[in-house]
Design a protein around this motif. Structure first.
Motif, PDB file in Angstrom:
ATOM      1  N   GLY A  47      -6.752  17.054  -1.024  1.00 22.21           N
ATOM      2  CA  GLY A  47      -5.748  17.169   0.029  1.00 22.21           C
ATOM      3  C   GLY A  47      -4.352  16.769  -0.429  1.00 22.21           C
ATOM      4  O   GLY A  47      -3.368  17.308   0.065  1.00 22.21           O
ATOM      5  N   GLY A  48      -4.269  15.822  -1.377  1.00 20.13           N
ATOM      6  CA  GLY A  48      -2.950  15.332  -1.788  1.00 20.13           C
ATOM      7  C   GLY A  48      -2.766  15.198  -3.283  1.00 20.13           C
ATOM      8  O   GLY A  48      -1.854  14.500  -3.738  1.00 20.13           O
ATOM      9  N   ALA A  49      -3.595  15.870  -4.084  1.00 15.30           N
ATOM     10  CA  ALA A  49      -3.457  15.753  -5.544  1.00 15.30           C
ATOM     11  C   ALA A  49      -4.193  16.892  -6.244  1.00 15.30           C
ATOM     12  O   ALA A  49      -5.135  17.458  -5.696  1.00 15.30           O
ATOM     13  N   GLY A  87       0.859  -1.184   0.000  1.00 18.89           N
ATOM     14  CA  GLY A  87       0.000   0.000   0.000  1.00 18.89           C
ATOM     15  C   GLY A  87       0.892   1.229   0.000  1.00 18.89           C
ATOM     16  O   GLY A  87       2.097   1.128  -0.254  1.00 18.89           O
ATOM     17  N   PHE A  88       0.307   2.398   0.280  1.00 19.00           N
ATOM     18  CA  PHE A  88       1.114   3.612   0.378  1.00 19.00           C
ATOM     19  C   PHE A  88       1.456   3.818   1.847  1.00 19.00           C
ATOM     20  O   PHE A  88       0.755   4.508   2.577  1.00 19.00           O
ATOM     21  N   GLY A  89       2.543   3.148   2.274  1.00 17.50           N
ATOM     22  CA  GLY A  89       2.913   3.226   3.693  1.00 17.50           C
ATOM     23  C   GLY A  89       4.416   3.372   3.829  1.00 17.50           C
ATOM     24  O   GLY A  89       5.134   3.353   2.832  1.00 17.50           O
ATOM     25  N   ASN A 123       0.131  22.758   5.481  1.00 16.56           N
ATOM     26  CA  ASN A 123      -1.036  22.532   4.606  1.00 16.56           C
ATOM     27  C   ASN A 123      -1.655  21.156   4.853  1.00 16.56           C
ATOM     28  O   ASN A 123      -2.851  20.955   4.620  1.00 16.56           O
ATOM     29  N   TYR A 124      -0.794  20.230   5.261  1.00 20.53           N
ATOM     30  CA  TYR A 124      -1.258  18.853   5.460  1.00 20.53           C
ATOM     31  C   TYR A 124      -1.762  18.679   6.892  1.00 20.53           C
ATOM     32  O   TYR A 124      -2.717  17.946   7.125  1.00 20.53           O
ATOM     33  N   ALA A 125      -1.128  19.382   7.846  1.00 26.80           N
ATOM     34  CA  ALA A 125      -1.595  19.317   9.235  1.00 26.80           C
ATOM     35  C   ALA A 125      -3.056  19.759   9.305  1.00 26.80           C
ATOM     36  O   ALA A 125      -3.892  19.098   9.927  1.00 26.80           O
ATOM     37  N   VAL A 179       2.685  26.112  -2.103  1.00 23.93           N
ATOM     38  CA  VAL A 179       3.964  25.496  -1.731  1.00 23.93           C
ATOM     39  C   VAL A 179       3.696  24.236  -0.915  1.00 23.93           C
ATOM     40  O   VAL A 179       2.583  24.027  -0.420  1.00 23.93           O
ATOM     41  N   LYS A 180       4.734  23.413  -0.788  1.00 24.15           N
ATOM     42  CA  LYS A 180       4.536  22.114  -0.134  1.00 24.15           C
ATOM     43  C   LYS A 180       4.964  22.209   1.329  1.00 24.15           C
ATOM     44  O   LYS A 180       5.955  21.587   1.755  1.00 24.15           O
ATOM     45  N   ALA A 181       4.214  23.016   2.078  1.00 24.14           N
ATOM     46  CA  ALA A 181       4.481  23.232   3.494  1.00 24.14           C
ATOM     47  C   ALA A 181       3.758  22.162   4.306  1.00 24.14           C
ATOM     48  O   ALA A 181       2.591  21.853   4.028  1.00 24.14           O
ATOM     49  N   CYS A 199       8.975  21.835   5.234  1.00 25.79           N
ATOM     50  CA  CYS A 199       8.388  21.610   3.909  1.00 25.79           C
ATOM     51  C   CYS A 199       8.962  20.327   3.339  1.00 25.79           C
ATOM     52  O   CYS A 199       9.942  19.792   3.874  1.00 25.79           O
ATOM     53  N   PHE A 200       8.368  19.814   2.294  1.00 23.79           N
ATOM     54  CA  PHE A 200       8.815  18.520   1.766  1.00 23.79           C
ATOM     55  C   PHE A 200       8.552  18.426   0.282  1.00 23.79           C
ATOM     56  O   PHE A 200       7.941  19.303  -0.320  1.00 23.79           O
ATOM     57  N   GLU A 201       9.020  17.333  -0.293  1.00 20.91           N
ATOM     58  CA  GLU A 201       8.788  17.021  -1.706  1.00 20.91           C
ATOM     59  C   GLU A 201       8.436  15.546  -1.826  1.00 20.91           C
ATOM     60  O   GLU A 201       8.583  14.783  -0.866  1.00 20.91           O
ATOM     61  N   GLY A 202       7.995  15.139  -2.989  1.00 21.51           N
ATOM     62  CA  GLY A 202       7.686  13.728  -3.229  1.00 21.51           C
ATOM     63  C   GLY A 202       7.947  13.403  -4.687  1.00 21.51           C
ATOM     64  O   GLY A 202       7.483  14.124  -5.575  1.00 21.51           O
ATOM     65  N   LEU A 203       8.727  12.357  -4.939  1.00 17.03           N
ATOM     66  CA  LEU A 203       8.944  11.886  -6.310  1.00 17.03           C
ATOM     67  C   LEU A 203       9.180  10.385  -6.245  1.00 17.03           C
ATOM     68  O   LEU A 203       9.209   9.813  -5.160  1.00 17.03           O
ATOM     69  N   PRO A 228      -0.157   1.549  -4.661  1.00 16.50           N
ATOM     70  CA  PRO A 228      -1.131   2.605  -5.001  1.00 16.50           C
ATOM     71  C   PRO A 228      -1.581   3.421  -3.789  1.00 16.50           C
ATOM     72  O   PRO A 228      -1.711   2.876  -2.689  1.00 16.50           O
ATOM     73  N   TYR A 229      -1.813   4.717  -4.025  1.00 19.80           N
ATOM     74  CA  TYR A 229      -2.260   5.607  -2.940  1.00 19.80           C
ATOM     75  C   TYR A 229      -3.691   5.276  -2.510  1.00 19.80           C
ATOM     76  O   TYR A 229      -4.006   5.286  -1.327  1.00 19.80           O
ATOM     77  N   PHE A 230      -4.543   4.993  -3.496  1.00 20.58           N
ATOM     78  CA  PHE A 230      -5.940   4.660  -3.174  1.00 20.58           C
ATOM     79  C   PHE A 230      -6.141   3.153  -3.285  1.00 20.58           C
ATOM     80  O   PHE A 230      -6.875   2.667  -4.122  1.00 20.58           O
ATOM     81  N   LEU A 270       9.552   3.152  -5.842  1.00 20.06           N
ATOM     82  CA  LEU A 270      10.217   3.664  -4.641  1.00 20.06           C
ATOM     83  C   LEU A 270       9.845   5.137  -4.498  1.00 20.06           C
ATOM     84  O   LEU A 270      10.152   5.950  -5.379  1.00 20.06           O
ATOM     85  N   TYR A 271       9.151   5.459  -3.425  1.00 18.28           N
ATOM     86  CA  TYR A 271       8.768   6.849  -3.169  1.00 18.28           C
ATOM     87  C   TYR A 271       9.924   7.541  -2.450  1.00 18.28           C
ATOM     88  O   TYR A 271      10.517   6.991  -1.521  1.00 18.28           O
ATOM     89  N   ILE A 272      10.243   8.743  -2.918  1.00 20.23           N
ATOM     90  CA  ILE A 272      11.370   9.494  -2.371  1.00 20.23           C
ATOM     91  C   ILE A 272      10.832  10.761  -1.732  1.00 20.23           C
ATOM     92  O   ILE A 272      10.114  11.530  -2.373  1.00 20.23           O
ATOM     93  N   ARG A 273      11.180  10.966  -0.492  1.00 21.51           N
ATOM     94  CA  ARG A 273      10.631  12.087   0.267  1.00 21.51           C
ATOM     95  C   ARG A 273      11.760  12.995   0.773  1.00 21.51           C
ATOM     96  O   ARG A 273      12.316  12.776   1.838  1.00 21.51           O
ATOM     97  N   PRO A 274      12.147  14.020   0.016  1.00 20.92           N
ATOM     98  CA  PRO A 274      13.057  15.044   0.535  1.00 20.92           C
ATOM     99  C   PRO A 274      12.282  15.961   1.495  1.00 20.92           C
ATOM    100  O   PRO A 274      11.116  16.274   1.224  1.00 20.92           O
ATOM    101  N   CYS A 291      -4.538  13.748  -9.996  1.00 18.68           N
ATOM    102  CA  CYS A 291      -3.176  13.476 -10.458  1.00 18.68           C
ATOM    103  C   CYS A 291      -2.146  13.968  -9.453  1.00 18.68           C
ATOM    104  O   CYS A 291      -2.299  15.021  -8.831  1.00 18.68           O
ATOM    105  N   GLY A 292      -1.107  13.171  -9.294  1.00 23.37           N
ATOM    106  CA  GLY A 292      -0.014  13.512  -8.383  1.00 23.37           C
ATOM    107  C   GLY A 292       0.979  12.368  -8.367  1.00 23.37           C
ATOM    108  O   GLY A 292       0.704  11.307  -8.923  1.00 23.37           O
ATOM    109  N   THR A 293       2.111  12.599  -7.720  1.00 25.13           N
ATOM    110  CA  THR A 293       3.118  11.542  -7.634  1.00 25.13           C
ATOM    111  C   THR A 293       2.531  10.310  -6.952  1.00 25.13           C
ATOM    112  O   THR A 293       2.648   9.197  -7.459  1.00 25.13           O
ATOM    113  N   ALA A 294       1.900  10.508  -5.807  1.00 30.42           N
ATOM    114  CA  ALA A 294       1.319   9.376  -5.078  1.00 30.42           C
ATOM    115  C   ALA A 294       0.067   8.855  -5.792  1.00 30.42           C
ATOM    116  O   ALA A 294      -0.096   7.655  -5.980  1.00 30.42           O
ATOM    117  N   ALA A 295      -0.798   9.760  -6.218  1.00 25.63           N
ATOM    118  CA  ALA A 295      -2.086   9.366  -6.821  1.00 25.63           C
ATOM    119  C   ALA A 295      -1.911   8.862  -8.254  1.00 25.63           C
ATOM    120  O   ALA A 295      -2.800   8.181  -8.771  1.00 25.63           O
TER     121      ALA A 295
END
Ligand code: PLP
Ligand code: COI
Length: 339
Positions: free
Chosen positions: A221-223, A11-13, A187-189, A182-184, A56-60, A155-157, A123-127, A282-286
């Motif tokens: 929230g994420g895409a 899953g997405f974990g 925004n997710y909290a 921006v990817k602060a 802040c963070f990124e995802g690829l 998959p995310y979903f 492989l999900y990469i989280r800077p 659409c998004g890296t995770a989605a």
């Protein structure tokens, strides 16, 4: 040797991998940074990130291609976007070339965790970066840590065998002049209450409207979100308060240049969504996840797909993932070879 992981059922974990990249910022400069086996972070109890959420963070993602290479997708754009996030949050910039090198080194060090081709996993990469020194008055930290962690994901979903259902929540995501672009972390909290509430009520995600007028579609929230018109145009919201998705930018290019479709980035009114024939997130995770229904209190809009995904959405999905997995020739500069 590849790790013994049930790649097809991921899953997405978070799964801890062997190495992460760490660089510290002190006295106005970044140290070179290094790969570490230590998956824990030790910081002051009063660190800026803990008190005032300065992070802040990124995802690829990294992919195994059809010819068994390991590649990652457009890390230069993640580096650019992280610079924009850092500028908005008064954080120091991590230089673009160092970012790309650190991403490559971290993938290489965790190569045994890159899922094999054909498993559906990546492989999900989280800077990410955070203020690490003590801050008690409201001001930016003076010391920071930049890290990159990796985790194999599916998959995310997951668990949604059909197109997902969105609901319009009674909460806003981003103020017109706020931090939505921006990817602060903040925004997710602030989205956590809304997503828990959405899940409790049986919805997969929240579809946020613009907070000033609550009449225009923004994103989830994420895409980001895209729609397909009855005459096969790809339409996506234009807004200064949504995250400029790299997946979305790539899809719009693919639609125009690979599929000869018209594309349009414009304001989209909520009242228009009933006129479209397809919708997807659409998004890296989605990646590109088909949307089957949007619920706004009493109002419901449904999209019906013969095969669980819209026809144009499927073409976009196949072309984008084909490029990422090496089955279709990529535009110049999109694919970074790791090994
Ligand atoms: N919008 C939000 C709020 C996100 O968290 C993400 C994920 O990164 C996206 C959009 C999609 O952006 P990208 O395609 O760059 O991953
Ligand atoms: C991503 O797609 O990379 C994101 O950051 C989305 C997040 C909600 C997992």
């Amino acid at each position: 040797m590849k790790k013994d992981i049930d790649w097809k059922n991921l899953g997405f974990g978070y799964i801890q991998t062997d190495y992460r990249f760490i660089s510290n910022y002190k006295n106005g400069k970044w140290e070179n940074g290094e790969l570490s086996k230590d998956a824990t972070v030790t910081i002051s109890e009063c660190a800026g990130v803990l008190q005032y959420a300065q992070t802040c963070f990124e995802g690829l993602k990294a992919y195994t291609t059809v010819d068994n290479k390991v590649v990652c997708f457009r890390p230069d754009l993640n580096a650019d976007r992280m610079i924009q996030s850092c500028e908005r949050l008064e954080m120091p910039i991590f230089p673009k070339d160092n970012f790309i090198d650190a991403v490559k080194d971290t993938i290489k060090a965790n190569i045994d965790y890159v899922p094999p081709y054909g498993t559906g996993a990546t492989l999900y990469i989280r800077p990410y970066m955070f203020g690490s020194n003590p801050v008690i008055g409201v001001k930016p930290a003076t010391e920071y840590q930049f890290r990159i962690l990796t985790t194999p994901v599916g998959p995310y979903f997951k668990g949604t065998t059909k197109a997902i259902t969105l609901r319009v929540p009674d909460f806003d995501r981003a103020a017109p002049l706020g931090t939505g672009h921006v990817k602060a972390g903040l925004n997710y909290a602030m989205s956590l209450h809304a997503i828990v509430d959405a899940h409790n009520q049986g919805y997969d995600e929240n579809l946020y409207l613009d907070s000033a007028t609550r009449t225009k579609i923004e994103e989830t929230g994420g895409a980001n979100i895209i729609f397909i018109t009855q005459d096969n145009k790809v339409v996506t919201p234009k807004s200064k308060s949504i995250l400029p998705s790299i997946t979305r930018r790539s899809l719009m290019f693919v639609a125009e240049k690979y599929l000869n479709l018209e594309v349009e980035e414009r304001e989209i009114l909520y009242t228009e969504i009933k006129d479209f024939k397809e919708c997807a997130l659409c998004g890296t995770a989605a990646v590109l996840s088909p949307v089957g229904k949007i619920v706004n209190h009493g109002d419901e809009v449904s999209y019906n797909y013969a095969n669980g995904i819209g026809e144009i959405t499927a073409q976009l999905y196949n072309t984008l993932t084909g490029i990422q997995m090496g089955r279709i020739e990529a535009p110049d500069g999109w694919i970074y070879e790791i090994l």
